[in-house]
Enzyme design. Structure first.
Site, short mmCIF file in Angstrom:
data_model
loop_
_atom_site.label_atom_id
_atom_site.label_comp_id
_atom_site.label_asym_id
_atom_site.label_seq_id
_atom_site.Cartn_x
_atom_site.Cartn_y
_atom_site.Cartn_z
CE LYS A 193 49.04 -35.16 -10.83
NZ LYS A 193 48.77 -36.50 -11.38
O1 G3P Z 1 46.28 -38.85 -11.77
C1 G3P Z 1 45.68 -39.08 -10.56
C2 G3P Z 1 44.40 -39.84 -10.57
O2 G3P Z 1 43.64 -39.66 -11.68
C3 G3P Z 1 44.39 -41.15 -9.89
O3 G3P Z 1 43.28 -41.95 -10.20
O4 G3P Z 1 42.04 -44.07 -10.21
O5 G3P Z 1 44.29 -43.95 -9.08
O6 G3P Z 1 42.30 -42.86 -8.07
P1 G3P Z 1 42.95 -43.28 -9.34
#
Ligand code: G3P
Length: 217
Positions: free
Chosen positions: A83
Site C-alpha cells: 500500500k
Molecule cells: O484502510 C483505510 C480506511 O478504510 C480508513 O477508514 O474509517 O479511518 O476513515 P477510516
C-alpha cells in the site's frame, strides 16, 4: 463485489475468514497502532489466515525508501499487497512495483484526478476514502461514480477498492455503482446480515418447530 476486512485484529479477521465471505484484508498504520502489535508479525500472521491479498502500507515518504520497505513487506508472504500513499513519490513507487510484478494498493484517494493518476501508474487497487469525504460534507459516493465512469471509459484494469466505509448503506451504494471491492470494518460486515424481520421470522419458525416435537438429527 469482493469483500476485504479493514482490520489488523487477527481474532476478528480469523472469525470472518472462517465464514468464507472474505476475499482479502486491508491494514493501515493507524490500525496497526490500534492492534498494539509488531507490524511485520501481524502482517505475516494475517497472511496465514487469509488466502487473498493483504494490504500492508509503507511508511516512508520518499520513493527510494518506499521501495526498500516494500521489499521487506513483499518478503513476508506471497499474498502481500503493497500500500502506497497517493503522492507523486507513492505513484512513482507504484509504477516501479507493478512493473516488477507486485500487487499495489494506492491509498488516500480523495478525487477523480488522483484516481486517474493511480490507474496510469498501473495500480492494482485504488482506495477512495468515502467516509472521510462524507465527514467534510462531500458525498463520497459521487467519487466512486466518477471513478467507475473514468475507469470504464478507458478500460483501466485498476480495481476500485472503496475504503473508509462506515455503514451498511455505503456497502450497498458501492455494490450498486459497481466498485470492484469494498474494504469494510468487521462490525459493519456483521451488520450486513442483520434484519429485524429475519430475527422475528426465525423466532416464529423456532417456536413452531418446537411444537412439532421433532428433530432433524
Ligand atoms: O484502510 C483505510 C480506511 O478504510 C480508513 O477508514 O474509517 O479511518 O476513515 P477510516
Amino acid at each position: 463485489m469482493k469483500f476485504f476486512v479493514d482490520s489488523a485484529d487477527i481474532e476478528e479477521i480469523g472469525e470472518l475468514a472462517d465464514t468464507g465471505l472474505i476475499d482479502g484484508v486491508t491494514t493501515n498504520p493507524s490500525l496497526i497502532a490500534k492492534s498494539g502489535r509488531n507490524f511485520l508479525d501481524v502482517i505475516k500472521e494475517i497472511c496465514t489466515v487469509v488466502d487473498g491479498p493483504v494490504s500492508a502500507e509503507v511508511t516512508a515518504l520518499d520513493s527510494a525508501t518506499m521501495l526498500k520497505e516494500a521489499a521487506v513487506l513483499r518478503g513476508l508472504a506471497e499474498n502481500v499487497t503493497i500500500k502506497v500513499p497517493l503522492t507523486m513519490d507513492g505513484l512513482k513507487t507504484c509504477k516501479a512495483l507493478t512493473d516488477d510484478g507486485a500487487s499495489v494498493n494506492v491509498t488516500l484517494c480523495f478525487n477523480a484526478n488522483q484516481a486517474l493518476l493511480a490507474a496510469k501508474a498501473g495500480a492494482t487497487y485504488i482506495s477512495p476514502f468515502i467516509g472521510r469525504l462524507d465527514d467534510m460534507g462531500i458525498d463520497g459516493m459521487e467519487l466512486i461514480e466518477e471513478m467507475r465512469e473514468i475507469y470504464d471509459n478507458y478500460d483501466f484494469e485498476t480495481e476500485i477498492l472503496a475504503a473508509s466505509i462506515r455503514n451498511i448503506n455505503h456497502v450497498k451504494s458501492c455494490a450498486l455503482i459497481g466498485a470492484d471491492v469494498a474494504t469494510v470494518p468487521g462490525s459493519v460486515i456483521k451488520q450486513l446480515a442483520k434484519h429485524p424481520l429475519t430475527d422475528k421470522g426465525l423466532e416464529g419458525f423456532m417456536a413452531d418447530w418446537a411444537k412439532t416435537g421433532q428433530s432433524i438429527l
